[in-house]
Each structure stands twice: as C-alpha cells, then as structure tokens.
Design an enzyme around this catalytic site. Sequence first.
Site, PDB file in Angstrom:
ATOM      1  N   CYS A  78      -1.900  -4.533   7.781  1.00 18.70           N
ATOM      2  CA  CYS A  78      -1.568  -3.309   8.350  1.00 18.70           C
ATOM      3  C   CYS A  78      -0.675  -3.699   9.589  1.00 18.70           C
ATOM      4  O   CYS A  78      -0.200  -2.661  10.136  1.00 18.70           O
ATOM      5  CB  CYS A  78      -2.514  -2.443   8.414  1.00 18.70           C
ATOM      6  SG  CYS A  78      -3.742  -2.158   6.937  1.00 18.70           S
TER       7      CYS A  78
ATOM      8  N   CYS B 241      -2.524   4.057   7.134  1.00 20.62           N
ATOM      9  CA  CYS B 241      -4.063   3.888   7.307  1.00 20.62           C
ATOM     10  C   CYS B 241      -4.458   3.998   9.085  1.00 20.62           C
ATOM     11  O   CYS B 241      -3.287   3.986   9.880  1.00 20.62           O
ATOM     12  CB  CYS B 241      -4.709   2.593   6.462  1.00 20.62           C
ATOM     13  SG  CYS B 241      -4.209   1.141   7.631  1.00 20.62           S
TER      14      CYS B 241
ATOM     15  N   CYS C 142       0.852  -1.236   0.152  1.00 24.15           N
ATOM     16  CA  CYS C 142       0.222   0.099  -0.019  1.00 24.15           C
ATOM     17  C   CYS C 142       0.893   1.295   0.039  1.00 24.15           C
ATOM     18  O   CYS C 142       0.277   2.228  -0.088  1.00 24.15           O
ATOM     19  CB  CYS C 142      -0.977   0.104   1.291  1.00 24.15           C
ATOM     20  SG  CYS C 142      -0.124  -0.081   2.697  1.00 24.15           S
TER      21      CYS C 142
ATOM     22  N   ASP D 127       2.346   2.709   2.692  1.00 24.59           N
ATOM     23  CA  ASP D 127       2.388   3.363   4.008  1.00 24.59           C
ATOM     24  C   ASP D 127       3.809   3.058   4.325  1.00 24.59           C
ATOM     25  O   ASP D 127       4.424   2.030   4.320  1.00 24.59           O
ATOM     26  CB  ASP D 127       1.361   2.752   4.817  1.00 24.59           C
ATOM     27  CG  ASP D 127      -0.200   3.179   4.371  1.00 24.59           C
ATOM     28  OD1 ASP D 127      -0.101   4.041   3.376  1.00 24.59           O
ATOM     29  OD2 ASP D 127      -1.090   2.671   4.768  1.00 24.59           O
TER      30      ASP D 127
HETATM   31 FE1  FES Z   1      -1.397   0.325   4.375  1.00 23.50          FE
HETATM   32 FE2  FES Z   1      -2.881  -0.060   6.178  1.00 23.50          FE
HETATM   33  S1  FES Z   1      -3.560  -0.014   4.267  1.00 23.50           S
HETATM   34  S2  FES Z   1      -0.925  -0.159   6.195  1.00 23.50           S
END
Ligand code: FES
Length: 125
Positions: free
Chosen positions: A103, A59, A34, A36
Amino acid sequence: MDYTEKVMDHFMNPRNVGKIENADAIAEVGNPSCGDVIKMYLRIQGETIEDIKFQTFGCGAAIAVSSQTTEMVKGKSLKEALDLTRDQVAEELGGLPPIKMHCSNLAADALHQAVKTYMKEHGLS
Ligand code: FES
C-alpha cells in the site's frame, strides 16, 4: 502487527487532502493488486514543491501513507522528492504490517511520476 499510532493518526486526520486547482503537476496511479487509486497534485515554484495535495481512493494504509508523503516533501526540492522512497515513508510512520507494505507504493509512485513529468516538460534534470 497492528497499525502504529502515527498510521492511525494520519488515517483519521489526513493532512493535505484535496486537489489543487491549476496544479503544475498531476499524477494518478493505481495499485494493480487491489484496484486502489491515488491522485496527487503539486504546486511548483522554481524547483520547490510549494504545495501538495492528494485524493486517495483506497485502504487506510494508503491514505496514511499518502498523508505522510505529502508532509515529507512539502517545501522540499524536486530532487529531494525524487529521492524519497516508500520505505522511508513507511519508516516515518513507525512501520506498516508486512501485508500492507504494498500500500506504500502508491504515494511514492504518484509523487515520482508527477515530478518526473514536470521536470521533463520544463527541461529540468
Ligand atoms: Fe490497496 Fe492498500 S489495499 S492500497
């Protein structure tokens, strides 16, 4: 499955957010699925995590997991931190929706990476 109250609490009021100046160990980990990112800072005394802070650019679940992780290892030994699994963190939060389980990787991975680097640099095992 919705988020538990505990997940929402850690997301809305995250504990130990920020950075530690001159931290003894720092790790930054990204989630390839993602994009992140989490950065974790540790203050270590002897073999104890005296303080821990995080910055998570991700997120809500990742923020809640980061917050919960820091609470679970603050004051604990480096060994205990290495033994902490992402599943234990998710369990402590009352669970995460299956689609958000990935996540929970970030915080444990960043914690483990910071501790391992510190132990290597200081000849600990
Ligand atoms: Fe990326 Fe949760 S969507 S860590």
